[in-house]
Enzyme design. Structure first.
Site, PDB file in Angstrom:
ATOM      1  N   ASP A  98       0.870  -1.172   0.000  1.00 37.65           N
ATOM      2  CA  ASP A  98       0.000   0.000   0.000  1.00 37.65           C
ATOM      3  C   ASP A  98       0.911   1.228   0.000  1.00 37.65           C
ATOM      4  OD1 ASP A  98      -2.163   1.653  -0.086  1.00 37.65           O
ATOM      5  OD2 ASP A  98      -3.233   0.715   1.567  1.00 37.65           O
TER       6      ASP A  98
HETATM    7  C1  BGC Z   1      -5.031   3.205  -0.013  1.00 39.45           C
HETATM    8  C2  BGC Z   1      -5.163   2.197  -1.108  1.00 39.45           C
HETATM    9  C3  BGC Z   1      -5.031   2.883  -2.436  1.00 39.45           C
HETATM   10  C4  BGC Z   1      -3.677   3.546  -2.493  1.00 39.45           C
HETATM   11  C5  BGC Z   1      -3.359   4.203  -3.806  1.00 39.45           C
HETATM   12  C6  BGC Z   1      -3.783   4.057  -0.172  1.00 39.45           C
HETATM   13  O1  BGC Z   1      -3.770   5.122   0.698  1.00 39.45           O
HETATM   14  O2  BGC Z   1      -5.041   2.548   1.235  1.00 39.45           O
HETATM   15  O3  BGC Z   1      -6.377   1.509  -1.000  1.00 39.45           O
HETATM   16  O4  BGC Z   1      -5.217   1.981  -3.473  1.00 39.45           O
HETATM   17  O5  BGC Z   1      -3.625   4.534  -1.478  1.00 39.45           O
HETATM   18  O6  BGC Z   1      -4.063   5.345  -4.012  1.00 39.45           O
END
Ligand code: BGC
Length: 760
Positions: free
Chosen positions: A296
């Site tokens: 993530d």
């Molecule tokens: C979120 C993810 C997301 C990623 C990219 C993160 O902060 O937890 O679910 O896909 O950002 O934007």
């Protein structure tokens, strides 16, 4: 001699042709070879740094969906791109932007390996469908699949070929803002929806220009954040992990999902990103997942704050060993992996394994045949906001609405001769219904409730705002400021209500009040809206409460006083059209709650499939020693699976028959009301005695049926080992003999039950 020369030149030509053929046949450029062979060939040509480059993902330069990393400067990103040290970009938007960045990867790097372009296409790209929790309320797997298909259609038309969806995290805590992004509290429903979404995004062939790679996230346990506070610690036992959290991820693999995202949280003391048990032992070894895992946003670096890694280099070491294949915005892999390999701390085979997985998905997408296949300005023009996309968004929106209460039969509204007062800032809001994950949707593009109602011309509609929900212009990054004080327009609203036959009050959360980083401790109507509702009620009791929200709310007062309550979530671009259709009965509501609505926030986490405990019932008058609260009931206000219709259904004649290893369950469902309607027939099971205690009931089957007035249908379910069994604490899936109860009805508060025995 001449002849000999001729023979020699023929031979040379033959050898040349042969070697030419061999070259073609054995290189990754030959698309007649299997993907695996092409990947191996390409890997054999790559340097260690280039392989690590495939494992590096950078955010684009225009949009941020997480905190900006300190080193995140564009110059370094461009430099790394040109060296072939970037395998993927996220948040690069639009055909021209994607083309420009892809061109660098393809034309300026040594091997010209195309980038995979990721984006949070969560419930639509530019045209928004309802938020995922709302879609889950439809229980309509075909419509949900279609919604994902349309999202893929739009996203793929602007250069995107990978979405960070579906989020398949089960959650039982409405305080957690990200419940809006999931399918709710139930594992069975969540697994079915995961399959529908993965299939919708990926279609049956990833190399088509309108399908995109899906990503099951967040692996694992993110939905179990303590106290519903986002990013918080997760501590769950083996049984919950195996039986509640894992199955939707397993279902995603069965549906062919090609990527996973790990999660921000720690799980039982080890951050998910550095968790070898999760990513290697379970995901890659036990489940045989051969796609790749992306971290993530910054979650590799965040292991430093977790207290699990001492610096970014240590974090890279831990993450790669644990099985995180791609680094999203931590700069850990690109900066440290090569050194870690040369120091002998990271086995080069792990780099090969990760790069292999990533390249495989790129080949499957057909990017090596045409890296610009998703970059077609003409398609972009044709697809964005096109009729099929808008139609699907409307269809999904009407199906997502849940009728929570309808006592005086105010609904559906009469189409003629009524004076209707519409009250609430959200009734006139064209942005909030787009939800929180709407990076590419333009502000003010949703159809408001007022606009939707204006298409029905037979009534006299007046509008009064009553009060603002929020102050300023809420956005994706910052905290929403709630109007806690300004009641200056209450009087005007009361005046409008007083003269009306019916009052439609549109209240709830702003779209940016749920989503990532948006946990709440109070989950009632925000700001002065509760007071507004009570004030208006004093002058006119004929109220239809239309709720807009991204999570279950506490609605005790409303339930006790307001005759009709319609749960309308954030329904996306077509919001107002859908709400008007349901208010006027042009669509008979068929949605069912995918999450329990608590009576009080203190009940959370709250879920219908709880365990019985050793003290489930009141032992005698006034005795306190049982599992309960002094000041509130245990049960939800509106339980999981609840949802009314403008008609009524009866359930009769439940029959259970053991047929070999299967159990057949039959039930007669009849429409006994005055209008045609849809019902979600729900089957729940309870395994009465088990080596690991089982919940008091668990959803194990459902079917959506449509019945004319007076029509009856017999519905049959077949229960196999999959429905009857569970994972024991050794991780084995078992069906244990003994008594089972089976419950049927239109909600988890079922109406009819019987039992059967599974013999040794
Ligand atoms: C979120 C993810 C997301 C990623 C990219 C993160 O902060 O937890 O679910 O896909 O950002 O934007």
């Amino acid at each position: 001699m001449k002849k000999l020369n001729k023979i020699v030149s023929f031979l040379t030509l033959g050898v040349m042709l042969l070697s030419c053929g061999q070259k073609n046949e054995s290189t990754y450029e030959n698309n007649e070879l299997s993907v695996d062979k092409r990947v191996e060939n390409l890997l054999s040509k790559m340097t260690l740094e280039e392989k690590i480059g495939q494992m590096n993902q950078y955010n684009g330069f225009w949009n941020v969906t997480g905190p900006s990393p300190i080193q995140g400067d564009a110059a370094k990103k461009y430099k790394d791109l040109r060296k072939g040290y970037v395998g993927s970009m996220l948040n690069v938007r639009g055909v021209d932007e994607v083309r420009a960045i892809q061109k660098i990867a393809v034309e300026e790097t040594r091997l010209g390996i195309p980038l995979i372009i990721g984006f949070d296409v969560i419930h639509g790209y530019e045209t928004m469908s309802p938020i995922p929790l709302a879609e889950a309320a439809s229980w309509d797997l075909e419509a949900i699949k279609k919604s994902a298909e349309m999202a893929a259609l739009e996203a793929s038309s602007v250069g995107i070929n990978w979405t960070f969806a579906p989020m398949v995290d089960i959650s039982r805590d409405a305080r957690w803002g990200r419940v809006m992004e999931g399918a709710g509290e139930d594992t069975y429903l969540g697994s079915k929806i995961a399959i529908a979404r993965v299939k919708g995004f990926q279609g049956d062939d990833l190399s088509k220009h309108n399908t995109i790679v899906a990503c099951a996230k967040h692996f694992a346990g993110y939905g179990f954040a303590e106290s519903g506070r986002d990013y918080n610690t997760v501590d769950v036992g083996t049984s919950t992990l195996n039986n509640v959290i894992f199955p939707p991820f397993q279902a995603s693999i069965e549906a062919g999902v090609r990527t996973f995202m790990n999660s921000f949280n720690e799980l039982n003391g080890v951050p998910a990103t550095g968790n070898k048990f999760l990513q290697r032992t379970v995901l890659k070894e036990k489940w045989g997942f051969d796609g790749f895992v992306v971290s993530d946003w910054g979650s590799i670096s965040e292991m430093i704050s977790h207290g699990h890694a001492k610096d970014n280099k240590d974090a890279a070491n831990i993450a790669v060993n644990a099985g995180s294949d791609m680094d999203m915005e931590s700069y850990a892999y690109v900066d440290h992996l090569a050194t870690l390999v040369s120091e002998g701390k990271v086995d080069a085979k792990l780099i090969d394994d990760a790069a292999r997985r990533i390249l495989k998905v790129k080949f499957e997408l057909g990017l090596f045949e045409d890296p610009y296949k998703y970059c077609d300005n003409k398609r972009e023009q044709e697809v964005l906001g096109s009729k099929p996309v808008l139609d699907a968004a409307l269809d999904m929106a009407v199906k997502s609405i849940v009728l929570l209460k309808n006592e005086k039969n105010i609904l559906p509204l009469k189409k003629q001769g009524q004076k209707i007062a519409v009250i609430g800032a959200l009734a006139n809001d064209k942005t909030s219904p787009l939800g929180s994950w709407r990076i590419a949707a333009k502000d003010s593009t949703a159809v408001s409730v007022l606009e939707g109602l204006s298409e029905y011309e037979g009534n006299n509609v007046v509008y009064a705002k009553g009060a603002d929900v929020s102050l300023g212009t809420p956005d994706f990054i910052t905290e929403v400021k709630i109007n806690e004080t300004d009641k200056s327009e209450f009087d005007a609203a009361k005046k409008a209500a007083k003269n009306a036959d019916v009052v439609v009050m549109v209240l709830g959360e702003h779209g940016f009040q749920s989503g990532e980083g948006r946990s709440r401790t109070e989950i009632g109507l925000p700001g002065v809206q509760q007071e507004l509702l009570e004030e208006v009620y004093k002058v006119n009791k004929n109220i239809v409460l239309v709720l807009n929200n991204g999570r279950p709310l506490t609605l005790g007062w409303a339930d006790a006083h307001i005759p009709s309550i319609l749960e309308c979530w954030q329904l996306g671009t077509q919001s107002g059209h859908a709400i008007a259709k349901v208010l006027y009965g042009d669509y008979n509501p068929s949605g069912k709650l995918p999450m329990s609505f608590p009576r009080h926030v203190g009940q959370l986490p709250l879920y219908y499939n709880y365990k019985n405990t050793g003290r489930p019932t009141l032992p005698g008058k006034d005795v306190v020693f049982w599992s309960h609260y002094q000041d509130e009931k245990n049960e939800a206000l509106y339980p999981f699976g609840h949802g009314l219709s403008y008609t009524r259904f009866t359930y009769e004649n439940l029959k259970v028959e053991l047929q070999g290893n299967e159990v057949s369950v039959k039930i007669d469902v009849k429409n006994v009301g005055d209008v045609h309607g849809k019902e979600v027939v729900q089957l729940y099971l309870r395994d009465m005695v088990a080596s690991v205690t089982r919940p008091v009931r668990e959803l194990k089957g459902f079917e959506m049926i449509e019945l004319e007035t007076g029509e009856e249908k017999t519905i049959q379910f077949r229960l196999t080992a999959k429905e009857l069994g569970f994972y024991n604490n050794e991780g084995s899936f078992v069906v244990e003999p003994g008594m089972f109860k089976v419950f049927l009805g239109g909600s988890s508060k079922t109406v009819i039950e019987t039992s059967f025995e599974i013999k040794e």
